[in-house]
Design a protein around this motif. Structure first.
Motif, PDB file in Angstrom:
ATOM      1  N   GLN A 105       0.641  -1.237  -0.033  1.00  0.00           N
ATOM      2  CA  GLN A 105      -0.241  -0.147  -0.007  1.00  0.00           C
ATOM      3  C   GLN A 105       0.796   1.412  -0.070  1.00  0.00           C
ATOM      4  O   GLN A 105       1.914   1.258   0.433  1.00  0.00           O
ATOM      5  CB  GLN A 105      -0.933   0.171   1.043  1.00  0.00           C
ATOM      6  N   GLY A 106       0.353   2.220  -0.761  1.00  0.00           N
ATOM      7  CA  GLY A 106       1.058   3.478  -0.555  1.00  0.00           C
ATOM      8  C   GLY A 106       0.904   4.495  -1.855  1.00  0.00           C
ATOM      9  O   GLY A 106      -0.310   4.299  -2.385  1.00  0.00           O
ATOM     10  N   HIS A 107       2.119   5.048  -2.394  1.00  0.00           N
ATOM     11  CA  HIS A 107       1.943   5.687  -3.655  1.00  0.00           C
ATOM     12  C   HIS A 107       3.174   5.745  -4.337  1.00  0.00           C
ATOM     13  O   HIS A 107       4.313   5.587  -3.708  1.00  0.00           O
ATOM     14  CB  HIS A 107       1.500   7.173  -3.459  1.00  0.00           C
ATOM     15  N   HIS A 108       3.347   5.597  -5.597  1.00  0.00           N
ATOM     16  CA  HIS A 108       4.596   6.083  -6.319  1.00  0.00           C
ATOM     17  C   HIS A 108       5.005   7.421  -6.067  1.00  0.00           C
ATOM     18  O   HIS A 108       4.175   8.206  -6.024  1.00  0.00           O
ATOM     19  CB  HIS A 108       4.244   5.853  -7.788  1.00  0.00           C
ATOM     20  N   THR A 109       6.373   7.552  -5.965  1.00  0.00           N
ATOM     21  CA  THR A 109       6.832   8.870  -5.567  1.00  0.00           C
ATOM     22  C   THR A 109       6.252  10.003  -6.600  1.00  0.00           C
ATOM     23  O   THR A 109       6.345  10.870  -6.143  1.00  0.00           O
ATOM     24  CB  THR A 109       8.433   8.707  -5.461  1.00  0.00           C
ATOM     25  N   ASP A 110       6.265   9.462  -7.903  1.00  0.00           N
ATOM     26  CA  ASP A 110       6.142  10.573  -8.930  1.00  0.00           C
ATOM     27  C   ASP A 110       4.420  10.724  -9.069  1.00  0.00           C
ATOM     28  O   ASP A 110       4.021  11.699  -9.670  1.00  0.00           O
ATOM     29  CB  ASP A 110       6.437  10.204 -10.343  1.00  0.00           C
ATOM     30  N   TYR A 111       3.840  10.200  -8.427  1.00  0.00           N
ATOM     31  CA  TYR A 111       2.258  10.186  -8.515  1.00  0.00           C
ATOM     32  C   TYR A 111       1.726  10.097  -7.084  1.00  0.00           C
ATOM     33  O   TYR A 111       0.947   9.251  -6.737  1.00  0.00           O
ATOM     34  CB  TYR A 111       1.548   9.077  -9.459  1.00  0.00           C
ATOM     35  N   PRO A 112       1.546  11.194  -6.209  1.00  0.00           N
ATOM     36  CA  PRO A 112       0.978  11.180  -4.892  1.00  0.00           C
ATOM     37  C   PRO A 112      -0.423  11.187  -5.080  1.00  0.00           C
ATOM     38  O   PRO A 112      -1.139  11.196  -4.196  1.00  0.00           O
ATOM     39  CB  PRO A 112       1.689  12.519  -4.283  1.00  0.00           C
ATOM     40  N   GLU A 113      -1.043  11.648  -6.251  1.00  0.00           N
ATOM     41  CA  GLU A 113      -2.547  11.651  -6.326  1.00  0.00           C
ATOM     42  C   GLU A 113      -3.124  10.333  -6.471  1.00  0.00           C
ATOM     43  O   GLU A 113      -4.492  10.311  -6.489  1.00  0.00           O
ATOM     44  CB  GLU A 113      -2.691  12.319  -7.545  1.00  0.00           C
ATOM     45  N   ILE A 114      -2.329   9.295  -6.287  1.00  0.00           N
ATOM     46  CA  ILE A 114      -2.617   7.961  -6.701  1.00  0.00           C
ATOM     47  C   ILE A 114      -2.502   6.903  -5.550  1.00  0.00           C
ATOM     48  O   ILE A 114      -1.252   6.675  -5.232  1.00  0.00           O
ATOM     49  CB  ILE A 114      -2.328   7.010  -8.153  1.00  0.00           C
ATOM     50  N   GLN A 115      -3.533   6.759  -4.732  1.00  0.00           N
ATOM     51  CA  GLN A 115      -3.206   5.713  -3.778  1.00  0.00           C
ATOM     52  C   GLN A 115      -3.317   4.364  -4.199  1.00  0.00           C
ATOM     53  O   GLN A 115      -4.133   3.869  -4.706  1.00  0.00           O
ATOM     54  CB  GLN A 115      -4.404   5.849  -2.750  1.00  0.00           C
ATOM     55  N   LEU A 116      -2.332   3.371  -4.179  1.00  0.00           N
ATOM     56  CA  LEU A 116      -2.123   2.149  -4.792  1.00  0.00           C
ATOM     57  C   LEU A 116      -2.349   1.163  -3.587  1.00  0.00           C
ATOM     58  O   LEU A 116      -1.823   1.239  -2.485  1.00  0.00           O
ATOM     59  CB  LEU A 116      -0.669   1.979  -5.395  1.00  0.00           C
ATOM     60  N   GLU A 117      -2.944   0.106  -4.025  1.00  0.00           N
ATOM     61  CA  GLU A 117      -3.043  -1.014  -3.150  1.00  0.00           C
ATOM     62  C   GLU A 117      -2.948  -2.274  -4.175  1.00  0.00           C
ATOM     63  O   GLU A 117      -3.357  -2.219  -5.274  1.00  0.00           O
ATOM     64  CB  GLU A 117      -4.554  -1.253  -2.841  1.00  0.00           C
ATOM     65  N   ALA A 118      -1.897  -3.202  -3.484  1.00  0.00           N
ATOM     66  CA  ALA A 118      -1.655  -4.390  -4.482  1.00  0.00           C
ATOM     67  C   ALA A 118      -1.349  -5.673  -3.676  1.00  0.00           C
ATOM     68  O   ALA A 118      -1.032  -5.526  -2.642  1.00  0.00           O
ATOM     69  CB  ALA A 118      -0.555  -4.150  -5.311  1.00  0.00           C
ATOM     70  N   GLU A 119      -2.065  -6.566  -4.258  1.00  0.00           N
ATOM     71  CA  GLU A 119      -1.900  -8.095  -3.692  1.00  0.00           C
ATOM     72  C   GLU A 119      -1.403  -8.995  -4.392  1.00  0.00           C
ATOM     73  O   GLU A 119      -2.295  -9.168  -5.745  1.00  0.00           O
ATOM     74  CB  GLU A 119      -3.071  -8.402  -2.736  1.00  0.00           C
ATOM     75  N   TYR A 120      -0.415  -9.897  -4.384  1.00  0.00           N
ATOM     76  CA  TYR A 120      -0.329 -11.372  -4.783  1.00  0.00           C
ATOM     77  C   TYR A 120      -0.723 -12.418  -4.004  1.00  0.00           C
ATOM     78  O   TYR A 120      -0.495 -12.308  -2.681  1.00  0.00           O
ATOM     79  CB  TYR A 120       1.225 -11.357  -4.941  1.00  0.00           C
ATOM     80  N   VAL A 121      -1.321 -13.425  -4.700  1.00  0.00           N
ATOM     81  CA  VAL A 121      -1.694 -14.657  -3.895  1.00  0.00           C
ATOM     82  C   VAL A 121      -0.967 -15.759  -4.708  1.00  0.00           C
ATOM     83  O   VAL A 121      -1.187 -16.016  -5.849  1.00  0.00           O
ATOM     84  CB  VAL A 121      -2.960 -14.997  -3.956  1.00  0.00           C
ATOM     85  N   PHE A 122       0.050 -16.373  -4.086  1.00  0.00           N
ATOM     86  CA  PHE A 122       0.752 -17.328  -4.591  1.00  0.00           C
ATOM     87  C   PHE A 122       0.436 -18.753  -3.976  1.00  0.00           C
ATOM     88  O   PHE A 122       0.623 -18.934  -2.825  1.00  0.00           O
ATOM     89  CB  PHE A 122       2.300 -17.321  -4.497  1.00  0.00           C
ATOM     90  N   PRO A 123      -0.355 -19.754  -4.736  1.00  0.00           N
ATOM     91  CA  PRO A 123      -0.934 -21.113  -4.050  1.00  0.00           C
ATOM     92  C   PRO A 123       0.422 -21.948  -4.230  1.00  0.00           C
ATOM     93  O   PRO A 123       1.201 -21.582  -4.920  1.00  0.00           O
ATOM     94  CB  PRO A 123      -1.857 -21.345  -5.241  1.00  0.00           C
ATOM     95  N   LYS A 124       0.579 -22.589  -3.153  1.00  0.00           N
ATOM     96  CA  LYS A 124       1.631 -23.631  -2.934  1.00  0.00           C
ATOM     97  C   LYS A 124       1.540 -24.866  -3.790  1.00  0.00           C
ATOM     98  O   LYS A 124       2.604 -25.700  -3.717  1.00  0.00           O
ATOM     99  CB  LYS A 124       1.985 -23.899  -1.532  1.00  0.00           C
ATOM    100  N   ASN A 125       0.387 -24.946  -4.352  1.00  0.00           N
ATOM    101  CA  ASN A 125       0.386 -26.384  -5.330  1.00  0.00           C
ATOM    102  C   ASN A 125      -0.428 -26.103  -6.440  1.00  0.00           C
ATOM    103  O   ASN A 125      -1.501 -26.773  -6.682  1.00  0.00           O
ATOM    104  CB  ASN A 125      -0.127 -27.568  -4.440  1.00  0.00           C
ATOM    105  N   ALA A 126      -0.235 -25.186  -7.319  1.00  0.00           N
ATOM    106  CA  ALA A 126      -0.915 -24.764  -8.394  1.00  0.00           C
ATOM    107  C   ALA A 126      -0.241 -23.999  -9.248  1.00  0.00           C
ATOM    108  O   ALA A 126       0.568 -23.195  -9.056  1.00  0.00           O
ATOM    109  CB  ALA A 126      -2.106 -23.977  -8.151  1.00  0.00           C
ATOM    110  N   PRO A 127      -0.610 -24.118 -10.567  1.00  0.00           N
ATOM    111  CA  PRO A 127       0.118 -23.378 -11.868  1.00  0.00           C
ATOM    112  C   PRO A 127      -0.002 -21.990 -12.176  1.00  0.00           C
ATOM    113  O   PRO A 127      -0.117 -21.535 -13.308  1.00  0.00           O
ATOM    114  CB  PRO A 127       0.176 -24.318 -13.006  1.00  0.00           C
TER     115      PRO A 127
END
Length: 287
Positions: A105-127
């Protein structure tokens, strides 16, 4: 790094403050930091993906493989991306019994106008792995180019596939796609898209689980050529058109990225099997 992970029996290993490497029986995902022009880039965004069954590392040599969300304001020559998000203000990695969940969570230094949220989910037994992002506008701005779902790779594929108007897969080589897409551009909310290397029998594709945008300008899904015969796809939400954004504007995506085997008689059959499974299994948090 992959050998170390296997020897010590871990699904992941932290490599820097934000970056790490994840390993399961199907792939190794590299989210480690890199140095660009003498500057450390520790964004926690996917750099490369080793597909073990095919013995290939998918990557974009000069960039990170996962390249969006990306954004370009009016009057700026180049664009910025989640791939170059350094420093990441908040990040957390949770190693759960069935999966690894990595949030930022946060913002890119060059774009304080955009609040960013990002999530990866990596299953332990799937492609496959899951990615969710939200861009929330917190200050007025003039946007020129806004994209998500982008994966960019070297010369590692021969064909592209997408669902036709009748729902059946369209599978063509990259040159043959051009007149087709000029005549009928892919919709911005297309259910899936995939790249294939038919001679070597492997593929990589995106299953769109959720997409929402409060404002768009000439939206579409684009299949693109890069330098050195590289290939990439992206979802163009605002496509090189000056667009005023206000606090409250919001852009969401949730996507499953799938590695699969390409059969000669049914090139995307395995991918479409996973598409059906993913849509049937969608837990609440993916929505």
């Amino acid at each position: 790094m992959n050998l170390i992970l296997l020897l010590i029996g871990l699904a992941s290993a932290q490599t820097s403050e934000v970056g790490f490497v994840f390993d399961n029986p199907y792939y190794t995902a590299d989210l480690s930091q890199r140095t660009v022009n003498g500057k450390v880039e520790d964004s926690g965004t996917l750099r490369g993906l080793v597909y073990k069954q095919a013995g290939v590392r998918l990557e974009r040599t000069q960039n990170r493989m996962h390249w969006a969300p990306s954004f370009q304001r009016v009057g700026v020559r180049g664009y910025s991306s989640i791939a170059t998000w350094t420093p990441v203000q908040q990040h957390e990695r949770r190693d759960l019994p069935q999966e690894l969940v990595f949030t930022r969570q946060g913002h890119h230094t060059d774009y304080p106008e955009i609040q960013l949220e990002a999530e990866y989910v990596f299953p332990k037994n799937a492609p496959y792995f899951l990615f969710r992002s939200v861009m929330s506008i917190v200050k007025p701005m003039e946007m020129y180019w806004l994209r998500n779902q982008e994966m960019t790779m070297d010369d590692q594929f021969t064909h592209v596939a997408w669902p036709g108007q009748d729902g059946q897969p369209v599978i063509v080589d990259f040159e043959a796609r051009k007149p087709l897409l000029e005549k009928a551009p892919l919709p911005v909310d297309i259910p899936w898209v995939a790249f294939l290397h038919r001679p070597k029998g492997y593929g990589f594709g995106a299953v769109a689980l959720h997409y929402k945008a409060t404002k768009t300008a000439h939206p579409k899904t684009s299949i693109n050529d890069g330098a050195g015969n590289g290939k990439y796809w992206d979802r163009r939400i605002i496509d090189q058109t000056a667009t005023h954004l206000e606090p409250g504007d919001r852009f969401e995506e949730q996507t499953a990225f799938v590695l699969f085997q390409v059969r000669k008689d049914a090139p995307v059959a395995e991918f479409l099997q996973w598409e059906r499974k993913l849509r049937a299994l969608r837990p609440q948090r993916w929505r």
